[in-house]
Design an enzyme around this catalytic site. Structure first.
Site, PDB file in Angstrom:
ATOM      1  N   LYS A 115       0.824  -1.214   0.000  1.00 59.36           N
ATOM      2  CA  LYS A 115       0.000   0.000   0.000  1.00 59.36           C
ATOM      3  C   LYS A 115       0.847   1.248   0.000  1.00 59.36           C
ATOM      4  CE  LYS A 115      -4.372  -1.682   1.817  1.00 59.36           C
ATOM      5  NZ  LYS A 115      -5.404  -1.568   2.867  1.00 59.36           N
ATOM      6  N   LYS A 197      -6.368 -12.745  -8.627  1.00 60.49           N
ATOM      7  CA  LYS A 197      -7.599 -12.767  -7.840  1.00 60.49           C
ATOM      8  C   LYS A 197      -8.620 -11.770  -8.415  1.00 60.49           C
ATOM      9  CE  LYS A 197      -8.864 -11.878  -3.092  1.00 60.49           C
ATOM     10  NZ  LYS A 197      -8.394 -11.486  -1.763  1.00 60.49           N
ATOM     11  N   LYS A 200     -11.834  -5.788  -6.696  1.00 59.29           N
ATOM     12  CA  LYS A 200     -12.761  -4.660  -6.751  1.00 59.29           C
ATOM     13  C   LYS A 200     -12.230  -3.573  -7.660  1.00 59.29           C
ATOM     14  CE  LYS A 200     -13.769  -4.843  -1.761  1.00 59.29           C
ATOM     15  NZ  LYS A 200     -13.576  -4.120  -0.512  1.00 59.29           N
TER      16      LYS A 200
END
Ligand code: TRP
Length: 334
Positions: A115, A197, A200
């Site tokens: 992040k 994966k 979103k």
């Protein structure tokens, strides 16, 4: 233990739109787990502000996520469904636990590294101590089990380390939580790149099926799903696209891959894609209509929010007072 049941805690962030992966990998399991455990399912809005958010948007998304928990089948009377920000104990316990967590430990967290690379202009201290807040979430309710994906396992590990460290100094204050790792089919991959994966935030509009997608969009995305040139419906590591479609199908229908492969024996990929698409539509439609119904019932949702915040606060305060006493804060005069 609460009322003879083991305690389960989990939470989701109200960032982005939930995908079929979030539903099949987490929410659907939460509903099943709620039969066995005393569950706390939080909308973790304190975590969300580690990344800059638009306030109105965050509030809206948080409410939608909370409503979605209920629409997906979680009984809000049996399960404590609440906003993290409505229970100040999360932040208070996180402060104490910060003082029992080492910089070196936090420096090793892979999510922090990811992040901070992604948000290089905003590497704030909250992002660094994110796992400590997560530890507080879990330990506040004396949780026995925490259903998490692989990406959160490291955070659960540090939670256990912090709890054990605290207990070693002050006695048995915290229950040491165990991860609850779901069975097969839980990891839903991108429809366009089945090695990744389902996310979103995928930029390819055909990669992810969103929980609120219309039937036509769902069917179109499955029809365009990446497969291979084997022309053979089998469940193996070299046909990842087909395997992902079978995983989605099996998770929706609660059947095994063997059963699914048998069902599609002699059929082609087009038939497989249509069948999976139709199954997903039939699973998501009732959730969508329940969501729309609940969203209109403002008074009902408000009532749930109020009652569950009270319930969560009551349990959280018990742990918090115990911790405050242990570390040497003066008793409150009543
Ligand atoms: N960090 C988790 C995620 O992004 C969400 C979360 C916050 C959580 N607190 C938690 C999950 C406690 C499990 C338990 O997925």
């Amino acid at each position: 233990m609460i009322d003879g049941k083991k305690v389960l805690f989990s939470g989701m962030q109200a960032t982005g739109t939930l995908t079929l992966g979030n539903y099949l990998g987490a929410l659907k399991n939460w509903v099943k787990l709620s039969e066995e455990y005393e569950c706390f399912y939080s909308v973790v809005d304190l975590h969300s502000i580690t990344i800059r958010q638009d306030p109105a948007e965050l509030r809206k998304r948080a409410r939608n996520l909370l409503t979605l928990y209920i629409a997906a089948g979680l009984d809000p009377v049996k399960n404590c469904i609440y906003y993290q920000s409505h229970v100040s104990g999360h932040a208070e316990l996180a402060w104490v636990l910060n003082c029992f967590t080492y910089m070196g430990e936090l420096n090793r967290m892979t999510q922090f590294k990811d992040k901070s690379a992604k948000h290089a202009d905003n590497i704030n201290a909250g992002l660094f101590t994110y796992p400590v807040l997560m530890a507080a979430d879990i330990l506040l309710y004396q949780s026995d089990v925490v259903p998490v994906g692989n990406d959160q396992l490291q955070h659960l590990e540090i939670t256990r380390d912090i709890a054990q460290r605290f207990n070693a100094i002050y006695g048995d204050v915290f229950t040491i939580p165990e991860p609850y790792i779901g069975k097969q089919g839980a990891r839903i991959m991108s429809l366009q790149e089945p090695t990744k994966k389902m996310s979103k935030s995928d930029e390819n509009p055909n990669a992810s099926v969103y929980l609120m997608d219309k039937p036509d969009d769902i069917m179109r995305k499955f029809k365009r799903a990446v497969t291979d040139s084997e022309a053979n419906i089998a469940y193996n590591d070299s046909q990842l696209g087909v395997r992902n479609l079978l995983d989605i199908y099996c998770t929706c229908k609660n059947i095994t891959p063997e059963e699914a492969v048998k069902e599609f024996d002699g059929k082609g990929y087009a038939e497989l894609k249509t069948a999976v698409g139709e199954t997903v539509v039939s699973v998501l439609s009732p959730v969508q209509s329940e969501f729309e119904r609940l969203q209109k019932d403002k008074a009902y949702i408000d009532g749930i929010i109020k009652a569950n915040a009270e319930k969560a606060n009551y349990i959280a305060t018990k742990t918090l007072r115990k911790v405050q006493k242990k570390v040497g804060f003066p008793e409150r005069i009543r």
